[in-house]
Design a protein around this motif. Structure first.
Motif, PDB file in Angstrom:
ATOM      1  N   PRO A  53      47.194  21.270  14.605  1.00 35.65           N
ATOM      2  CA  PRO A  53      47.007  19.817  14.509  1.00 35.65           C
ATOM      3  C   PRO A  53      47.988  19.134  15.458  1.00 35.65           C
ATOM      4  O   PRO A  53      49.098  19.636  15.657  1.00 35.65           O
ATOM      5  CB  PRO A  53      47.338  19.503  13.049  1.00 35.65           C
ATOM      6  CG  PRO A  53      48.046  20.703  12.524  1.00 35.65           C
ATOM      7  CD  PRO A  53      47.644  21.867  13.354  1.00 35.65           C
ATOM      8  N   SER A  54      47.558  18.046  16.064  1.00 33.40           N
ATOM      9  CA  SER A  54      48.445  17.416  17.049  1.00 33.40           C
ATOM     10  C   SER A  54      49.558  16.632  16.368  1.00 33.40           C
ATOM     11  O   SER A  54      49.486  16.338  15.173  1.00 33.40           O
ATOM     12  CB  SER A  54      47.636  16.526  17.990  1.00 33.40           C
ATOM     13  OG  SER A  54      46.799  15.715  17.248  1.00 33.40           O
ATOM     14  N   ALA A  55      50.564  16.317  17.143  1.00 25.66           N
ATOM     15  CA  ALA A  55      51.729  15.584  16.624  1.00 25.66           C
ATOM     16  C   ALA A  55      51.280  14.229  16.088  1.00 25.66           C
ATOM     17  O   ALA A  55      50.339  13.644  16.620  1.00 25.66           O
ATOM     18  CB  ALA A  55      52.742  15.400  17.739  1.00 25.66           C
ATOM     19  N   PRO A  56      51.952  13.738  15.038  1.00 26.76           N
ATOM     20  CA  PRO A  56      51.531  12.433  14.500  1.00 26.76           C
ATOM     21  C   PRO A  56      51.826  11.309  15.493  1.00 26.76           C
ATOM     22  O   PRO A  56      52.658  11.459  16.391  1.00 26.76           O
ATOM     23  CB  PRO A  56      52.399  12.275  13.247  1.00 26.76           C
ATOM     24  CG  PRO A  56      53.540  13.208  13.438  1.00 26.76           C
ATOM     25  CD  PRO A  56      53.082  14.313  14.318  1.00 26.76           C
ATOM     26  N   VAL A  57      51.125  10.211  15.315  1.00 27.25           N
ATOM     27  CA  VAL A  57      51.344   9.055  16.192  1.00 27.25           C
ATOM     28  C   VAL A  57      52.776   8.553  15.955  1.00 27.25           C
ATOM     29  O   VAL A  57      53.172   8.336  14.809  1.00 27.25           O
ATOM     30  CB  VAL A  57      50.330   7.933  15.864  1.00 27.25           C
ATOM     31  CG1 VAL A  57      50.608   6.689  16.692  1.00 27.25           C
ATOM     32  CG2 VAL A  57      48.904   8.423  16.064  1.00 27.25           C
ATOM     33  N   PRO A  58      53.553   8.413  17.026  1.00 29.49           N
ATOM     34  CA  PRO A  58      54.937   7.961  16.811  1.00 29.49           C
ATOM     35  C   PRO A  58      54.984   6.555  16.228  1.00 29.49           C
ATOM     36  O   PRO A  58      54.143   5.710  16.592  1.00 29.49           O
ATOM     37  CB  PRO A  58      55.554   7.984  18.216  1.00 29.49           C
ATOM     38  CG  PRO A  58      54.452   8.227  19.161  1.00 29.49           C
ATOM     39  CD  PRO A  58      53.239   8.659  18.427  1.00 29.49           C
TER      40      PRO A  58
END
Lengths: 157, 209
Positions: A53-58
């Protein structure tokens, strides 16, 4: 296996084939061992592809972009201002620059202003200056006369 | 894979943005930031770079808000901007590496983001990580155009038509690039398997075609 069959297998895998064509192709795969093997391998590769899963939205990501767009918007409004506003501003800039250059010519940086401009002249100083000027002028004309006379004499046969 | 609706509310937000309503654009960013960041990260393989790229994508979209024609979905238009930007970044990256004489370009072993384990047991978690690593490694070895198609098809779930629209190519080209990407991945994985088993480097597809 021909190119068309390859692309149909790929379409089947990706769910791009219309239902009827998909059904026909599945039936053919069941009948043909070579085709079955080809499809099995393709499917294993496709399904084996996996990414984390991609990194969360900063936090504050959208707000940072909003701040940038507001800055750009300010620049954009200036470029969209009516022509006469921009022309007036440009003219003011040119006049300002010209005045600045003119002042710089009169009073260059690092030089003091002449005393005569800022102070009242001392009468005694004026007299002395006039006397020096007068004697210098007299000396100059005497020298010029002498020079003329000698030159004329030398030039005559 | 949504159908292309001409009434995507995003177009209205863009029209309002063009009229100076920056608030409308913030709404658009909030609606699409997650998928844009994900796409950039999958293409670039680096969350930091992906963040910068996604920001750049939105700023480009903001500047073009007044010029764009409302066709299809807003996100495919945003994807197109993201694709062009990321592929340019990848090209520049390759050029820099070439000029520096670097050999292993993609550093696929370095995980870009270390997510928490969602798998219930350690064995499954380990297996997931192994697959992620293998996939990253294989994708990194694909040519840019095949990588773009594969990511859009496999991980973004776009149809051939949508991919064609995003990349500005024909559906036939999408199909062919996708198939070649799959073959290449098979070959890469075949080599990896053979190396792990200490066998000679022969791919699973070699000798077949």
């Amino acid at each position: 296996m021909n190119r068309r069959m390859e692309s149909n297998l790929m379409r089947l895998l990706h769910g791009e084939l219309p239902p009827e064509e998909a059904r026909d192709l599945r039936a053919r795969i069941e009948r043909d061992p070579a085709l079955r093997e080809e499809y099995r391998r393709l499917r294993a590769t496709w399904e084996g592809l996996s990414l984390p899963p991609s990194a969360p939205v900063p936090p504050g990501f959208a707000q940072r972009i909003a701040a940038r767009t507001r800055t750009e918007q300010a620049g954009l409004s200036w470029s969209l201002a009516p022509g006469w506003v921009r022309a007036t501003a440009a003219a003011a800039l040119v006049i300002g620059a010209a005045v600045g250059i003119g002042v710089g010519e009169i009073w260059p940086l690092g030089e003091t202003k002449p005393a005569a401009v800022t102070q009242e002249a001392d009468p005694q100083t004026v007299e002395t200056a006039e006397a020096i000027d007068g004697s210098l002028a007299e000396g100059y004309w005497t020298a010029m006369d002498e020079l003329d006379g000698s030159e004329t004499e030398e030039a005559l046969p | 894979m949504g159908a292309d609706l001409p009434t995507d509310p995003g177009w209205d937000a863009l029209a309002r943005t063009a009229r100076g309503d920056t608030g409308a654009f913030t709404g658009l960013v909030e609606a699409h930031q997650e998928r844009l960041l994900r796409l950039c990260e999958r293409l670039l393989g680096d969350p930091e770079e992906a963040r910068d790229a996604a920001q750049e994508v939105f700023l480009k979209a903001f500047r073009k808000a007044g010029e764009v024609r409302p066709l299809g979905q807003v996100y495919t238009w945003l994807y197109r901007i993201a694709m062009n930007l990321c592929l340019n970044k990848l090209r520049r990256r390759k050029l820099v590496r070439f000029l520096r004489f670097e050999t292993d370009p993609e550093e696929p072993d370095a995980p870009a983001f270390d997510p928490p384990d969602a798998a219930p047991d350690p064995a499954s978690a380990l297996e997931s990580r192994r697959r992620w690593q293998a996939t990253r490694k294989a994708i990194a070895k694909l040519p840019d155009n095949q990588r773009a198609v594969l990511i859009l098809a496999r991980f973004e779930g776009l149809s051939y038509r949508q991919i064609a629209e995003v990349l500005g190519i024909t559906e036939g080209a999408v199909e062919s690039r996708l198939f070649r990407a799959m073959r290449r991945i098979e070959a890469i994985e075949g080599r990896e398997d053979a190396q792990e088993k200490g066998a000679p480097r022969v791919s699973r597809t070699e000798g077949k075609r």
